[in-house]
Design an enzyme around this catalytic site. Structure first.
Site, short mmCIF file in Angstrom:
data_model
loop_
_atom_site.label_atom_id
_atom_site.label_comp_id
_atom_site.label_asym_id
_atom_site.label_seq_id
_atom_site.Cartn_x
_atom_site.Cartn_y
_atom_site.Cartn_z
N SER A 1 6.18 -6.15 6.68
CA SER A 1 5.96 -7.33 7.61
C SER A 1 6.10 -8.59 6.58
O SER A 1 5.42 -8.57 5.65
CB SER A 1 5.05 -7.13 8.70
OG SER A 1 5.21 -6.25 9.30
N GLN B 1 2.42 -0.51 1.36
CA GLN B 1 3.84 -0.89 1.79
C GLN B 1 4.27 -2.27 2.09
O GLN B 1 3.70 -2.68 3.22
CB GLN B 1 4.02 0.08 3.14
CG GLN B 1 5.43 0.64 3.42
CD GLN B 1 5.01 1.73 4.73
OE1 GLN B 1 4.04 1.94 4.96
NE2 GLN B 1 6.13 2.22 5.13
N GLU C 1 11.08 15.38 8.21
CA GLU C 1 10.21 16.50 8.81
C GLU C 1 8.84 16.29 8.56
O GLU C 1 8.40 16.55 7.50
CB GLU C 1 10.77 17.69 8.46
CG GLU C 1 10.35 18.96 9.45
CD GLU C 1 10.73 20.23 8.94
OE1 GLU C 1 10.12 20.78 8.34
OE2 GLU C 1 11.90 20.59 9.47
N SER D 1 -1.61 -3.11 4.18
CA SER D 1 -2.84 -2.29 4.10
C SER D 1 -3.16 -1.94 2.76
O SER D 1 -2.26 -1.46 1.81
CB SER D 1 -2.88 -1.14 5.19
OG SER D 1 -2.95 -1.28 6.38
#
Lengths: 375, 392
Positions: B133, B130, B248, B165
């Site tokens: 940052s 992902q 959810e 990560s």
């Protein structure tokens, strides 16, 4: 598993909140602090709503609701520091009557409680320093037609504002759960003196028993065997106080949030400063956590879960250690105003402090939790 | 309000328990942890576990059946979390793909994107990272600047990501880029799905305080992204990124913290000080009791949040409390654990479980920062739940 509050419970709470506001209950708590007698009138109001009937069994003219339902009502009561012996009458009094009472005793008391004609409290402490129920020492000596009580009780909640007091006494010798008996005593007959309490919304009394004769029909259950029921009643009462404290804490969070949004310093609302904002977020989290523990303890008690006693101690421990901080933080957030009697913060802070050690200090609860894990 | 599980839910639990008993790696229950010395071996091991999970039908627990998932209810997810914590099951290395990228593509992806990516996410064939940052965009994520410039039907990526990560082993990256810097910062962000296997992307591992190197700096130097790999609309990536947090979903660290508490109780029963088991020392008993109370509070609050989510369909800001509250619990627990060791607290890999206790101590200090620091979480609670004013 479903941790939601159902529609009926939600509606009951909303009604209660409106009702307590409408009858200016918080204002009456302040009158009580100023020494006025508010309990009689307030009890009439509560009876109008059938609140004293809440946990009285259906067959005795009550509504037959459970501890959880009562806790939800008391949460609302806690927001306005309800200055009336509702936890004492229902969580303790009606419970021991239902558990131990003879048919005649139930018939005499339970419908009257439900109708709002009987308020109850309990007399447990003697020195105020002892561990309950094991250190109960007040002597109950058998007589020809009943018992004679000798000794002193202290810290009896609303002792001078109730009709009947459940007095714990020792019918045997020694200490421990064996030999503890409970007696129903007519409050009017007792030599009592009021005590000035830290939480003045909730008065207390000291009771003196000197050759005090009571009939056989005053005894609840079997002589010397009330210990376990007394422990359960203390647990129910403890959950009731936790529920009130949780309600009070959510009011404290609201007061701090409102003030944080309104009060300006350095040309902006103080709630924009993270020192304040984060403190209020922490207050909210502690309140949520305490609410979770309290609901679970109420549910576990009602369902006789094996971890019920631990659940009660965990709820009480958390309220004692964490919610007192919430009230202290609310005072802090209000600055100088927080230290005035005008701001409501002190009412809740004092109540939480008074309950912090009542029916078990945090240390005693820690030990009970550890014991329950067989540590 | 009811804390009982239904028969169906208990059956789900039994089935999962049995599957775990049969499929956990050999020696796992006895405490063997493959690849603790060798990061590459560890990644291989975790990818293998992901494939095992998928073969058993557990990988996409909350994914709909049409994408190969188990379509599990929130409560089944809770049970899954409880049971995998109980056996300390291996980490889910493709959590980014399964929990974030997959659900986002299901919601906002094109048919081609779904078809191309979803099967390989759930099977573990492709590992995701992902790219969020940047060195100058941390808590203030929307100020990110890694640029994506159109070049025909491709985009050229230039800039840097950090704290990414598994970037060094990932096949694909869910990347936030800047496509327009002329307007307000929340506008002009575009999400690309980027192939990590290309010359323009270099990763540099970051040495963490745990001695692990899961994090990376990722450098983009004329790296290429394709137009058909934009998620959602161009310049509207902030909304896409926010969609991720609205699924959810049930997640909480509280069950693994509870498991750690149980193992500490055992430790206290097995180890002595001054000739008495630690578990009989008054201060140890009381601290264990206090910690259990906090764990119980976190767990019950998690159940309340899940119950609320069952009604509303979206996770509320309560998730922020879950993170902050349980993170505090975990730090308290691990610091208590260190004190149980006495002076041996000073040892690392020569300490208990080949140093695992040190990782356990340090990890919560990282979790306190990852995915929004505890300060950001408190802002979320204060502003969205309590209505306190936003900072200007």
């Amino acid at each position: 598993m479903d941790f939601r509050i159902n529609d009926e419970q939600r509606q009951m709470r909303e009604t209660a909140q409106e009702f307590f506001e409408d009858r200016e209950v918080l204002e009456r708590a302040r009158e009580r602090i100023d020494g006025e007698d508010v309990v009689d009138d307030l009890w009439d109001d509560l009876s109008e709503m059938d609140y004293p009937a809440l946990t009285v069994p259906l067959e005795h003219g009550g509504l037959g609701d459970d501890v959880l339902y009562l806790s939800l009502l008391l949460e609302e009561a806690g927001r306005v520091a309800l200055p009336a012996p509702l936890p004492e009458t229902l969580a303790f009094g009606a419970f021991v009557l239902d558990e131990l009472g003879s048919d005649a005793q139930k018939e005499q008391f339970l419908p009257a409680i439900a109708d709002g004609d009987q308020r109850l409290s309990f007399a447990l402490y003697e020195s105020g320093q002892e561990s309950l129920p094991r250190d109960i020492q007040l002597a109950a000596t058998p007589t020809d037609d009943g018992y004679r009580l000798d000794g002193t009780k202290t810290l009896v909640p609303f002792g001078e504002q109730v009709d009947t007091i459940v007095v714990a006494a020792r019918t045997g010798s020694g200490t421990g759960m064996d030999g503890v008996s409970l007696f129903l005593v007519d409050a009017e007959r007792v030599d009592s003196e009021p005590q000035d309490t830290l939480d003045r919304t909730r008065p207390a009394a000291k009771l003196h028993f000197d050759d005090f004769e009571i009939g056989e029909n005053a005894l609840l259950g079997t002589e010397g065997e009330a210990g376990p029921t007394l422990q359960k009643a203390m647990d129910r009462y403890t959950v009731a106080t936790c529920a009130m404290t949780v309600g009070a804490a959510s009011r404290a969070v609201e007061m701090s949030s409102d003030y944080g949004s309104q009060r300006e310093q350095f040309d902006k609302p103080i709630g924009q400063f993270q020192a304040v904002k984060h403190r209020i977020a922490d207050m909210w989290m502690a309140t949520q956590a305490a609410r979770s523990l309290t609901y679970y303890a109420a549910w576990a008690l009602e369902n006789d879960e094996p971890d019920a006693a631990r659940a009660v101690s965990e709820a009480k421990l958390f309220c004692s250690e964490q919610l007192t901080q919430v009230f202290a933080d609310d005072i802090h957030n209000h600055g100088g105003m927080g230290f005035t009697s005008e701001h409501d913060g002190h009412i809740y802070f004092k109540q939480a402090k008074a309950w912090e050690t009542f029916l078990g200090t945090p240390t005693e609860h820690l030990d009970r939790i550890a014991d329950s894990h067989e540590l | 309000m009811d804390f009982e599980y239904t028969e169906d839910q208990e059956r789900f639990r039994q089935e999962l328990r049995e599957w775990l008993r049969e499929n956990l790696p050999d020696g796992w229950q006895a405490g063997e942890r493959p690849g603790t010395d060798d990061p590459e071996e560890n990644v291989e091991f975790l990818l293998d576990w992901q494939r095992t999970l998928n073969d058993g039908g557990w990988a996409g627990l909350h994914w709909p059946e049409e994408y190969g998932g188990a379509d599990a209810s929130l409560l089944e997810q809770v049970i899954y979390n409880q049971e995998t914590a109980r056996v300390d099951a291996p980490a889910r290395i493709n959590a980014v793909g399964i929990d974030f990228v997959g659900p986002t593509l299901m919601e906002l992806g094109t048919d081609e994107q779904k078809e191309r990516f979803l099967p390989k996410i759930i099977s573990g064939e492709e590992l995701w990272c992902q790219g969020y940052s940047e060195p100058d965009a941390g808590s203030d994520l929307a100020s990110l600047s890694l640029s994506a410039e159109r070049n025909g039907d491709e985009f050229l990526l230039n800039g840097q990501k950090v704290w990414t990560s598994y970037a060094h082993v990932a096949d694909w990256c869910f990347l936030l880029t800047r496509t327009d810097d002329s307007g307000p910062k929340h506008h002009g962000i575009t999400v690309f799905l980027v192939d990590m296997d290309q010359e323009g992307i270099q990763t540099e591992p970051i040495h963490q305080i745990t001695d692990e190197t899961d994090f990376n700096e990722v450098f983009f130097d004329d790296a290429v992204a394709r137009e058909e790999h934009i998620v959602g609309e161009i310049d509207e990536g902030w909304e896409v990124a926010m969609t991720l947090s609205a699924f959810e979903h049930s997640m909480s660290d509280v069950f693994s913290i509870e498991q750690r508490w149980r193992s500490l109780v055992e430790f206290c029963q097995e180890h002595e000080r001054d000739g008495t088991p630690l578990a009989e020392h008054t201060h140890v008993r009381r601290e264990l009791a206090r910690l259990h109370t906090r764990i119980q509070a976190g767990k019950l609050t998690h159940y309340r949040n899940v119950s609320k989510q069952m009604e509303t369909g979206v996770p509320g800001p309560e998730g922020s409390m879950d993170k902050v509250f349980n993170n505090q619990t975990e730090k308290k627990l691990e610091n208590f654990a260190r004190r149980l060791l006495g002076a041996n607290n000073a040892l690392w890999t020569d300490g208990p479980d080949d140093g695992q206790w040190v990782t356990d101590l340090l990890m919560p200090y990282g979790k306190m920062i990852a995915g929004g620091t505890k300060d950001v979480q408190r802002n979320i609670i204060a502003e969205r739940v309590l209505g306190l004013p936003k900072d200007d």
